[in-house]
Design a protein around this motif. Structure first.
Motif, PDB file in Angstrom:
ATOM      1  N   ARG A   1      16.168  56.090  34.356  1.00 43.64           N
ATOM      2  CA  ARG A   1      17.455  55.848  33.712  1.00 43.64           C
ATOM      3  C   ARG A   1      18.526  55.647  34.782  1.00 43.64           C
ATOM      4  O   ARG A   1      18.635  56.443  35.708  1.00 43.64           O
ATOM      5  CB  ARG A   1      17.828  57.030  32.819  1.00 43.64           C
ATOM      6  N   PRO A   2      19.333  54.569  34.693  1.00 49.34           N
ATOM      7  CA  PRO A   2      20.359  54.331  35.712  1.00 49.34           C
ATOM      8  C   PRO A   2      21.493  55.337  35.590  1.00 49.34           C
ATOM      9  O   PRO A   2      21.654  55.980  34.547  1.00 49.34           O
ATOM     10  CB  PRO A   2      20.847  52.911  35.389  1.00 49.34           C
ATOM     11  N   PRO A   3      22.294  55.458  36.631  1.00 49.51           N
ATOM     12  CA  PRO A   3      23.449  56.366  36.552  1.00 49.51           C
ATOM     13  C   PRO A   3      24.434  55.897  35.485  1.00 49.51           C
ATOM     14  O   PRO A   3      24.476  54.718  35.132  1.00 49.51           O
ATOM     15  CB  PRO A   3      24.081  56.263  37.950  1.00 49.51           C
ATOM     16  N   ALA A   4      25.211  56.838  34.974  1.00 50.42           N
ATOM     17  CA  ALA A   4      26.271  56.466  34.031  1.00 50.42           C
ATOM     18  C   ALA A   4      27.289  55.589  34.746  1.00 50.42           C
ATOM     19  O   ALA A   4      27.488  55.708  35.955  1.00 50.42           O
ATOM     20  CB  ALA A   4      26.933  57.720  33.475  1.00 50.42           C
ATOM     21  N   TYR A   5      27.918  54.687  34.025  1.00 44.93           N
ATOM     22  CA  TYR A   5      28.906  53.812  34.649  1.00 44.93           C
ATOM     23  C   TYR A   5      30.315  54.199  34.218  1.00 44.93           C
ATOM     24  O   TYR A   5      30.522  54.718  33.127  1.00 44.93           O
ATOM     25  CB  TYR A   5      28.639  52.345  34.299  1.00 44.93           C
ATOM     26  N   LEU A   6      31.243  53.958  35.108  1.00 44.14           N
ATOM     27  CA  LEU A   6      32.641  54.279  34.835  1.00 44.14           C
ATOM     28  C   LEU A   6      33.340  53.099  34.174  1.00 44.14           C
ATOM     29  O   LEU A   6      32.923  51.948  34.327  1.00 44.14           O
ATOM     30  CB  LEU A   6      33.367  54.632  36.139  1.00 44.14           C
ATOM     31  N   GLU A   7      34.398  53.377  33.452  1.00 37.92           N
ATOM     32  CA  GLU A   7      35.180  52.321  32.822  1.00 37.92           C
ATOM     33  C   GLU A   7      36.035  51.605  33.879  1.00 37.92           C
ATOM     34  O   GLU A   7      36.247  52.100  34.987  1.00 37.92           O
ATOM     35  CB  GLU A   7      36.086  52.914  31.736  1.00 37.92           C
ATOM     36  N   ARG A   8      36.569  50.435  33.513  1.00 44.98           N
ATOM     37  CA  ARG A   8      37.305  49.602  34.468  1.00 44.98           C
ATOM     38  C   ARG A   8      38.592  50.251  34.945  1.00 44.98           C
ATOM     39  O   ARG A   8      39.125  49.874  35.996  1.00 44.98           O
ATOM     40  CB  ARG A   8      37.608  48.241  33.836  1.00 44.98           C
ATOM     41  N   ASP A   9      39.118  51.216  34.201  1.00 45.86           N
ATOM     42  CA  ASP A   9      40.375  51.851  34.588  1.00 45.86           C
ATOM     43  C   ASP A   9      40.170  53.126  35.409  1.00 45.86           C
ATOM     44  O   ASP A   9      41.126  53.865  35.635  1.00 45.86           O
ATOM     45  CB  ASP A   9      41.208  52.177  33.346  1.00 45.86           C
ATOM     46  N   ALA A  10      38.933  53.373  35.854  1.00 51.35           N
ATOM     47  CA  ALA A  10      38.677  54.552  36.671  1.00 51.35           C
ATOM     48  C   ALA A  10      39.401  54.445  38.012  1.00 51.35           C
ATOM     49  O   ALA A  10      39.763  53.358  38.466  1.00 51.35           O
ATOM     50  CB  ALA A  10      37.178  54.711  36.909  1.00 51.35           C
ATOM     51  N   GLU A  11      39.624  55.596  38.664  1.00 50.05           N
ATOM     52  CA  GLU A  11      40.237  55.587  39.987  1.00 50.05           C
ATOM     53  C   GLU A  11      39.372  54.761  40.949  1.00 50.05           C
ATOM     54  O   GLU A  11      38.142  54.866  40.921  1.00 50.05           O
ATOM     55  CB  GLU A  11      40.378  57.012  40.516  1.00 50.05           C
ATOM     56  N   PRO A  12      39.989  53.945  41.801  1.00 48.44           N
ATOM     57  CA  PRO A  12      39.214  53.038  42.657  1.00 48.44           C
ATOM     58  C   PRO A  12      38.129  53.719  43.480  1.00 48.44           C
ATOM     59  O   PRO A  12      37.003  53.227  43.577  1.00 48.44           O
ATOM     60  CB  PRO A  12      40.290  52.402  43.549  1.00 48.44           C
TER      61      PRO A  12
ATOM     62  N   GLN B   1      45.604  43.585  42.703  1.00 42.53           N
ATOM     63  CA  GLN B   1      45.635  42.173  43.082  1.00 42.53           C
ATOM     64  C   GLN B   1      44.523  41.405  42.365  1.00 42.53           C
ATOM     65  O   GLN B   1      44.735  40.284  41.886  1.00 42.53           O
ATOM     66  CB  GLN B   1      45.480  42.039  44.588  1.00 42.53           C
ATOM     67  N   ALA B   2      43.335  42.003  42.268  1.00 44.60           N
ATOM     68  CA  ALA B   2      42.214  41.336  41.589  1.00 44.60           C
ATOM     69  C   ALA B   2      42.528  41.107  40.117  1.00 44.60           C
ATOM     70  O   ALA B   2      42.235  40.034  39.561  1.00 44.60           O
ATOM     71  CB  ALA B   2      40.950  42.176  41.732  1.00 44.60           C
ATOM     72  N   ARG B   3      43.129  42.098  39.474  1.00 43.96           N
ATOM     73  CA  ARG B   3      43.489  41.931  38.070  1.00 43.96           C
ATOM     74  C   ARG B   3      44.527  40.819  37.905  1.00 43.96           C
ATOM     75  O   ARG B   3      44.461  40.028  36.958  1.00 43.96           O
ATOM     76  CB  ARG B   3      44.032  43.242  37.518  1.00 43.96           C
ATOM     77  N   ALA B   4      45.478  40.772  38.819  1.00 45.80           N
ATOM     78  CA  ALA B   4      46.507  39.742  38.746  1.00 45.80           C
ATOM     79  C   ALA B   4      45.905  38.361  38.952  1.00 45.80           C
ATOM     80  O   ALA B   4      46.281  37.399  38.278  1.00 45.80           O
ATOM     81  CB  ALA B   4      47.591  40.009  39.780  1.00 45.80           C
ATOM     82  N   ILE B   5      44.958  38.253  39.876  1.00 53.63           N
ATOM     83  CA  ILE B   5      44.302  36.968  40.131  1.00 53.63           C
ATOM     84  C   ILE B   5      43.538  36.506  38.897  1.00 53.63           C
ATOM     85  O   ILE B   5      43.602  35.345  38.489  1.00 53.63           O
ATOM     86  CB  ILE B   5      43.367  37.063  41.341  1.00 53.63           C
ATOM     87  N   ALA B   6      42.782  37.436  38.283  1.00 57.88           N
ATOM     88  CA  ALA B   6      42.013  37.085  37.086  1.00 57.88           C
ATOM     89  C   ALA B   6      42.934  36.668  35.947  1.00 57.88           C
ATOM     90  O   ALA B   6      42.664  35.698  35.232  1.00 57.88           O
ATOM     91  CB  ALA B   6      41.149  38.262  36.657  1.00 57.88           C
ATOM     92  N   LYS B   7      44.044  37.389  35.785  1.00 56.65           N
ATOM     93  CA  LYS B   7      44.980  37.042  34.720  1.00 56.65           C
ATOM     94  C   LYS B   7      45.632  35.701  34.990  1.00 56.65           C
ATOM     95  O   LYS B   7      45.787  34.863  34.084  1.00 56.65           O
ATOM     96  CB  LYS B   7      46.054  38.129  34.592  1.00 56.65           C
ATOM     97  N   LEU B   8      45.991  35.443  36.260  1.00 61.26           N
ATOM     98  CA  LEU B   8      46.619  34.177  36.622  1.00 61.26           C
ATOM     99  C   LEU B   8      45.630  33.027  36.430  1.00 61.26           C
ATOM    100  O   LEU B   8      45.980  31.976  35.888  1.00 61.26           O
ATOM    101  CB  LEU B   8      47.094  34.220  38.071  1.00 61.26           C
ATOM    102  N   ALA B   9      44.387  33.243  36.847  1.00 62.29           N
ATOM    103  CA  ALA B   9      43.373  32.197  36.710  1.00 62.29           C
ATOM    104  C   ALA B   9      43.118  31.866  35.247  1.00 62.29           C
ATOM    105  O   ALA B   9      42.938  30.704  34.884  1.00 62.29           O
ATOM    106  CB  ALA B   9      42.081  32.635  37.396  1.00 62.29           C
ATOM    107  N   SER B  10      43.118  32.891  34.396  1.00 64.99           N
ATOM    108  CA  SER B  10      42.885  32.647  32.975  1.00 64.99           C
ATOM    109  C   SER B  10      44.042  31.884  32.358  1.00 64.99           C
ATOM    110  O   SER B  10      43.881  31.203  31.340  1.00 64.99           O
ATOM    111  CB  SER B  10      42.674  33.969  32.231  1.00 64.99           C
TER     112      SER B  10
ATOM    113  N   ALA C   1      34.634  38.620  31.607  1.00 70.78           N
ATOM    114  CA  ALA C   1      34.523  40.060  31.412  1.00 70.78           C
ATOM    115  C   ALA C   1      35.839  40.662  30.938  1.00 70.78           C
ATOM    116  O   ALA C   1      35.857  41.560  30.095  1.00 70.78           O
ATOM    117  CB  ALA C   1      34.075  40.732  32.701  1.00 70.78           C
ATOM    118  N   LEU C   2      36.949  40.152  31.469  1.00 75.85           N
ATOM    119  CA  LEU C   2      38.256  40.675  31.096  1.00 75.85           C
ATOM    120  C   LEU C   2      38.603  40.316  29.666  1.00 75.85           C
ATOM    121  O   LEU C   2      39.092  41.145  28.896  1.00 75.85           O
ATOM    122  CB  LEU C   2      39.328  40.124  32.045  1.00 75.85           C
TER     123      LEU C   2
END
Length: 268
Positions: free
Chosen positions: A31-42, A89-98, A128-129
């Motif tokens: 079983r793989p490890p549990a995954y964190l949500e996108r808003d988790a601490e970096p 910055q990554a979130r801003a890039i994805a939002k701008l690209a969309s 994904a976003l």
């Protein structure tokens, strides 16, 4: 992605029976490890990414990306402020690209590699976003409406209309879905008085024109009269977005010979 078509409320029990019959099989693994949500601490997020990559190694085509990201995939220590800034910055890039989508006659059409993104990480991030995942275009084409001023969003309180021809070039079904837009670029269904979150060829009671074409009416309030049967409610307030989905599209839709008419604002 597995999608089950429900042909109205009376078909729900049968659809659930179909869903319960699906089986997914694969090799037996730990079983793989549990995954964190996108808003988790970096810092926690990338620690989780390291654990997931160790449990499920990436494909060979991802080697270059993994090498470029090696710094984040080590044990650290990390500059927490720099990591947080990078995520922002990554979130801003994805939002701008969309928001830089090319619209053709009022619609954006998917790239041919939708569903098979390969190393097109930017495109995969946008999907994904906005939608978590997507089917390949041979199974479904997703068209986003241009909205007001080609922004991808509608803001008006008036009446909008989409006219569809009597026959569409597809072998499956179609639907037009309504979404409430959030400030961070995500889209969700919005409550409405008739519990209609999408309208499509399976919607009961649609009224067609004399030539077989179909006028769909979009507004925050019931347009009234015969238009009510073909009404897709918009959120009570705030920006909204619409996505047109066509399943099992034919060649003329896939290769661009067929294009939809735009959604237009009309007098109420």
């Amino acid at each position: 992605l597995i999608r089950t078509l429900v042909d109205g409320p009376d078909d729900l029990a049968a659809a659930r029976k179909v869903q319960s019959g699906f089986k997914v099989s694969g090799p037996k693994v730990e079983r793989p490890p549990a995954y964190l949500e996108r808003d988790a601490e970096p810092e926690a997020y990338f620690a989780n990414a390291r654990a997931l990559l160790a449990a499920d190694p990436p494909r060979a085509e991802d080697a270059a990306f993994i090498q470029r990201s090696a710094g984040l995939l080590t044990e650290g220590p990390f500059d927490r402020a720099a990591m947080a800034a990078g995520v922002a910055q990554a979130r801003a890039i994805a939002k701008l690209a969309s928001g830089r989508v090319a619209f053709v006659n009022g619609w954006s059409y998917p790239k041919p590699n939708l569903g098979y993104h390969g190393t097109d990480y930017g495109y995969r991030a946008i999907v994904a976003l906005q939608g978590l995942g997507a089917l390949p275009v041979a199974e479904a084409m997703y068209m986003k409406a241009a909205g007001d001023n080609n922004s991808g969003l509608f803001n008006g309180d008036g009446l909008y209309r989409l006219t569809l021809p009597a026959r569409l070039p597809l072998d499956g079904f179609w639907s037009l879905s309504m979404y409430e837009a959030t400030p961070d670029g995500q889209y969700f269904f919005a409550d409405n008085p008739i519990d209609r979150y999408a309208i499509g060829d399976r919607t009961p009671g649609l009224k067609r024109n004399a030539d077989g074409s179909l006028d769909l009416w979009i507004s925050r309030t019931d347009p009234g009269g015969e238009r009510s049967a073909n009404w897709l409610p918009a959120p009570k307030a705030g920006p909204f977005s619409m996505t047109l989905r066509t399943y099992l599209p034919r060649a003329e839709l896939l290769d661009g010979r067929f294009r939809f008419d735009p959604i237009v604002q009309v007098p109420a």
